[in-house]
Design an enzyme around this catalytic site. Structure first.
Site, PDB file in Angstrom:
ATOM      1  N   GLY A  44      38.590  46.737  49.157  1.00 27.30           N
ATOM      2  CA  GLY A  44      39.531  46.293  50.195  1.00 27.30           C
ATOM      3  C   GLY A  44      40.940  46.800  49.945  1.00 27.30           C
ATOM      4  O   GLY A  44      41.650  47.185  50.888  1.00 27.30           O
ATOM      5  N   ASP A 182      54.496  40.056  45.027  1.00 24.74           N
ATOM      6  CA  ASP A 182      55.334  38.848  44.994  1.00 24.74           C
ATOM      7  C   ASP A 182      56.749  39.172  45.471  1.00 24.74           C
ATOM      8  O   ASP A 182      57.371  38.381  46.190  1.00 24.74           O
ATOM      9  CB  ASP A 182      55.372  38.274  43.567  1.00 24.74           C
ATOM     10  CG  ASP A 182      53.975  37.953  43.048  1.00 24.74           C
ATOM     11  OD1 ASP A 182      53.182  37.384  43.829  1.00 24.74           O
ATOM     12  OD2 ASP A 182      53.671  38.290  41.899  1.00 24.74           O
ATOM     13  N   HIS A 209      51.876  36.412  37.531  1.00 25.80           N
ATOM     14  CA  HIS A 209      51.329  36.569  38.884  1.00 25.80           C
ATOM     15  C   HIS A 209      50.222  35.543  39.142  1.00 25.80           C
ATOM     16  O   HIS A 209      49.053  35.884  39.255  1.00 25.80           O
ATOM     17  CB  HIS A 209      50.821  38.002  39.097  1.00 25.80           C
ATOM     18  CG  HIS A 209      50.198  38.180  40.457  1.00 25.80           C
ATOM     19  ND1 HIS A 209      50.941  38.143  41.625  1.00 25.80           N
ATOM     20  CD2 HIS A 209      48.913  38.364  40.841  1.00 25.80           C
ATOM     21  CE1 HIS A 209      50.140  38.292  42.655  1.00 25.80           C
ATOM     22  NE2 HIS A 209      48.896  38.423  42.218  1.00 25.80           N
TER      23      HIS A 209
HETATM   24  N1  LIG Z   1      48.041  42.050  41.637  1.00 24.35           N
HETATM   25  C1  LIG Z   1      48.043  41.589  42.867  1.00 24.35           C
HETATM   26  O1  LIG Z   1      49.094  41.253  43.423  1.00 24.35           O
HETATM   27  C2  LIG Z   1      46.766  41.520  43.637  1.00 24.35           C
HETATM   28  C3  LIG Z   1      46.793  41.367  45.040  1.00 24.35           C
HETATM   29  C4  LIG Z   1      45.603  41.319  45.741  1.00 24.35           C
HETATM   30  C5  LIG Z   1      44.380  41.406  45.053  1.00 24.35           C
HETATM   31  N2  LIG Z   1      44.383  41.549  43.703  1.00 24.35           N
HETATM   32  C6  LIG Z   1      43.119  41.670  42.953  1.00 24.35           C
HETATM   33  O2  LIG Z   1      42.599  42.988  43.113  1.00 24.35           O
HETATM   34  C7  LIG Z   1      41.187  42.979  42.876  1.00 24.35           C
HETATM   35  C8  LIG Z   1      40.459  43.751  43.978  1.00 24.35           C
HETATM   36  O3  LIG Z   1      40.605  43.119  45.217  1.00 24.35           O
HETATM   37  P1  LIG Z   1      39.892  43.716  46.544  1.00 24.35           P
HETATM   38  O4  LIG Z   1      40.259  42.845  47.664  1.00 24.35           O
HETATM   39  O5  LIG Z   1      40.151  45.188  46.638  1.00 24.35           O
HETATM   40  O6  LIG Z   1      38.334  43.509  46.154  1.00 24.35           O
HETATM   41  P2  LIG Z   1      37.063  44.269  46.759  1.00 24.35           P
HETATM   42  O7  LIG Z   1      35.864  43.506  46.339  1.00 24.35           O
HETATM   43  O8  LIG Z   1      37.268  44.537  48.195  1.00 24.35           O
HETATM   44  O9  LIG Z   1      37.112  45.671  46.001  1.00 24.35           O
HETATM   45  C9  LIG Z   1      36.917  45.781  44.631  1.00 24.35           C
HETATM   46  C10 LIG Z   1      36.273  47.120  44.334  1.00 24.35           C
HETATM   47  O10 LIG Z   1      36.110  47.204  42.925  1.00 24.35           O
HETATM   48  C11 LIG Z   1      34.898  47.888  42.724  1.00 24.35           C
HETATM   49  N3  LIG Z   1      34.410  47.688  41.363  1.00 24.35           N
HETATM   50  C12 LIG Z   1      33.752  46.623  40.829  1.00 24.35           C
HETATM   51  N4  LIG Z   1      33.444  46.877  39.539  1.00 24.35           N
HETATM   52  C13 LIG Z   1      33.938  48.103  39.257  1.00 24.35           C
HETATM   53  C14 LIG Z   1      33.949  48.912  38.098  1.00 24.35           C
HETATM   54  N5  LIG Z   1      33.387  48.518  36.951  1.00 24.35           N
HETATM   55  N6  LIG Z   1      34.537  50.126  38.176  1.00 24.35           N
HETATM   56  C15 LIG Z   1      35.114  50.539  39.320  1.00 24.35           C
HETATM   57  N7  LIG Z   1      35.143  49.821  40.449  1.00 24.35           N
HETATM   58  C16 LIG Z   1      34.552  48.620  40.409  1.00 24.35           C
HETATM   59  C17 LIG Z   1      33.953  47.359  43.776  1.00 24.35           C
HETATM   60  O11 LIG Z   1      32.850  48.220  43.968  1.00 24.35           O
HETATM   61  C18 LIG Z   1      34.886  47.290  44.980  1.00 24.35           C
HETATM   62  O12 LIG Z   1      34.843  48.494  45.728  1.00 24.35           O
HETATM   63  C19 LIG Z   1      40.803  41.492  42.798  1.00 24.35           C
HETATM   64  O13 LIG Z   1      40.679  41.127  41.447  1.00 24.35           O
HETATM   65  C20 LIG Z   1      41.994  40.778  43.415  1.00 24.35           C
HETATM   66  O14 LIG Z   1      42.135  39.462  42.967  1.00 24.35           O
HETATM   67  C21 LIG Z   1      45.544  41.599  42.991  1.00 24.35           C
HETATM   68  O1  LIG Z   2      45.833  35.640  45.714  1.00 27.56           O
HETATM   69  C1  LIG Z   2      44.979  36.423  45.308  1.00 27.56           C
HETATM   70  O2  LIG Z   2      43.910  36.039  44.819  1.00 27.56           O
HETATM   71  C2  LIG Z   2      45.213  37.910  45.403  1.00 27.56           C
HETATM   72  C3  LIG Z   2      46.564  38.337  44.933  1.00 27.56           C
HETATM   73  O3  LIG Z   2      46.822  37.963  43.623  1.00 27.56           O
HETATM   74  C4  LIG Z   2      47.668  37.914  45.856  1.00 27.56           C
HETATM   75  O4  LIG Z   2      48.710  37.463  45.370  1.00 27.56           O
HETATM   76  O5  LIG Z   2      47.520  38.066  47.091  1.00 27.56           O
END
Ligand SMILES: NC(=O)c1ccc[n+]([C@@H]2O[C@H](COP(=O)([O-])OP(=O)(O)OC[C@H]3O[C@@H](n4cnc5c(N)ncnc54)[C@H](O)[C@@H]3O)[C@@H](O)[C@H]2O)c1
Ligand SMILES: O=C(O)C[C@H](O)C(=O)O
Length: 347
Positions: A44, A182, A209
């Site tokens: 995503g 953030d 975070h």
């Molecule tokens: N830091 C932030 O501010 C922030 C913000 C939003 C989301 N996130 C985090 O980012 C992460 C991903 O979110 P998303 O919505 O893209 O999830 P998602 O499920 O849509 O995508 C995750 C992707 O990771 C892949 N994946 C899983 N295991 C893997 C591996 N070993 N090697 C490579 N790819 C692998 C999956 O196949 C998938 O395509 C989550 O942990 C979410 O909490 C962090």
């Molecule tokens: O809130 C979550 O789980 C995803 C990410 O860390 C965010 O801040 O949107």
């Protein structure tokens, strides 16, 4: 005449919003070769982030890795007529090739939250994913900058540091927890409530975070919106801390922030690339190894340079409310950091 013109260009650049800077960087030319790798590129966040990095002219090679789905994403973005070549790599057997020669690795791999979950509830799955990916980074591109997006960031960054230490490749200047979302949220909410033009707003966000560990410093926001009451600052702080949950609930089981995160991730990656390229005075907030508090990792303003972190900047002066927030966040942040370190060393 020429000096006056240069001064005016410099000052207008300094006043620009991050999005304006990103757009401007999209039109810059003659930058050095830079390979950027996205791990989790078919997800995503990974897909829109792949698009945004394909649009960035500081990137010459874009390597898109996931356990599934990358050939389609890579074929799709590779048709965009911008500088970088985009190549997809799928499956663990291709991870090494994806990483070789990287200058910057961005990690949005792992599972997102569902309503009712905390970021820490993701630890059991994501800790192992991050550990595996960082082991490969240590082997195939030990000198790359690493931008960690996978949650819980408060624990995944310490996991990465321990993996790199064990491999003998740890460089604290090169590991970043991405907390830019953030900052993006704090700017948006503050501009809305304070009725100031959002493009010129700046708000540092420090701590970590997750929930209360996210501490926006509205007392240092620029420009200052005079009309905000103490109650409004409390509400803005809470909304920034709960921004991720607001999106998780609105998506109702279909994941967490992806589009705004891709934007934030692209802003931070662009800043890292500018730092690597020697652009002066590039400052962003990030969760890094730190001596700003007694904790080994902490998010604060960081000056980026040719080796990654050039300087971790202090907190500046805090309001009484922010001082209380800082005291309140330390125990939770400490325990998340320790959980990550313990996991990396026992498994
Ligand atoms: N830091 C932030 O501010 C922030 C913000 C939003 C989301 N996130 C985090 O980012 C992460 C991903 O979110 P998303 O919505 O893209 O999830 P998602 O499920 O849509 O995508 C995750 C992707 O990771 C892949 N994946 C899983 N295991 C893997 C591996 N070993 N090697 C490579 N790819 C692998 C999956 O196949 C998938 O395509 C989550 O942990 C979410 O909490 C962090
Ligand atoms: O809130 C979550 O789980 C995803 C990410 O860390 C965010 O801040 O949107």
């Amino acid at each position: 005449m020429r000096t006056a013109m240069l001064k005016s260009i410099r000052s207008s650049l300094q006043k620009s919003s991050p999005s304006a800077v990103l757009r401007r960087s999209f039109s810059s030319e003659s930058a050095p070769e830079r390979k950027v790798v996205i791990l989790g590129a078919a997800g995503g966040i990974g897909q829109p982030l792949s698009l945004l990095m394909k649009l960035n002219p500081l990137v010459s090679s874009l390597s898109l890795y996931d356990i599934a789905g990358t050939p389609g994403v890579a074929a799709d973005v590779s048709h965009i007529n911008t500088r970088s070549e985009a190549v997809g790599y799928m499956g663990e057997e291709n991870l090494g090739k994806a990483l070789e020669g990287a200058d910057l690795v961005i990690i949005p791999a792992g599972v997102p939250r569902k309503p009712g979950m905390t970021r820490d509830d993701l630890f059991n799955i994501n800790a192992g994913i991050v550990k595996g990916l960082c082991t490969a980074i240590a082997k195939y591109c030990p000198h790359a900058l690493v931008n960690m997006i996978s949650n819980p960031v408060n624990s995944t960054v310490p996991i990465a540091s321990e993996v790199f230490k064990k491999a003998g490749t740890y460089d604290e200047k090169k590991l970043f927890g991405v907390t830019t979302l953030d900052v993006v949220r704090a700017k948006t909410f503050y501009a809305g409530k304070g009725k100031v033009p959002v493009a010129g707003v700046n708000v540092p966000v420090v701590g970590g975070h997750a929930g209360v560990t996210i501490l926006p410093l509205f007392s240092q926001a620029t420009p200052q919106a005079n009309s905000l009451s103490d109650e409004e600052i409390v509400a803005l702080t809470k909304r920034t801390q709960d921004g991720g949950t607001e999106v998780v609930e609105a998506k109702a089981g279909k994941g967490s922030a992806t589009l705004s995160m891709a934007y934030a991730g692209a802003i931070f990656a662009d800043a890292c690339l500018k730092g690597l390229n020697g652009v002066p005075d590039v400052v962003e907030c990030s969760f890094v190894q730190s001596t700003v508090t007694e904790l080994p990792f902490f998010a604060s303003k960081v000056r980026l340079g040719k080796n990654g972190v050039e300087e971790v900047l202090g907190l500046g002066s805090l309001s009484d409310y922010e001082k209380q927030g800082l005291e309140a966040l330390l125990p939770e942040l400490k325990s998340s950091i320790e959980k990550g370190i313990k996991f990396a060393n026992q498994s």
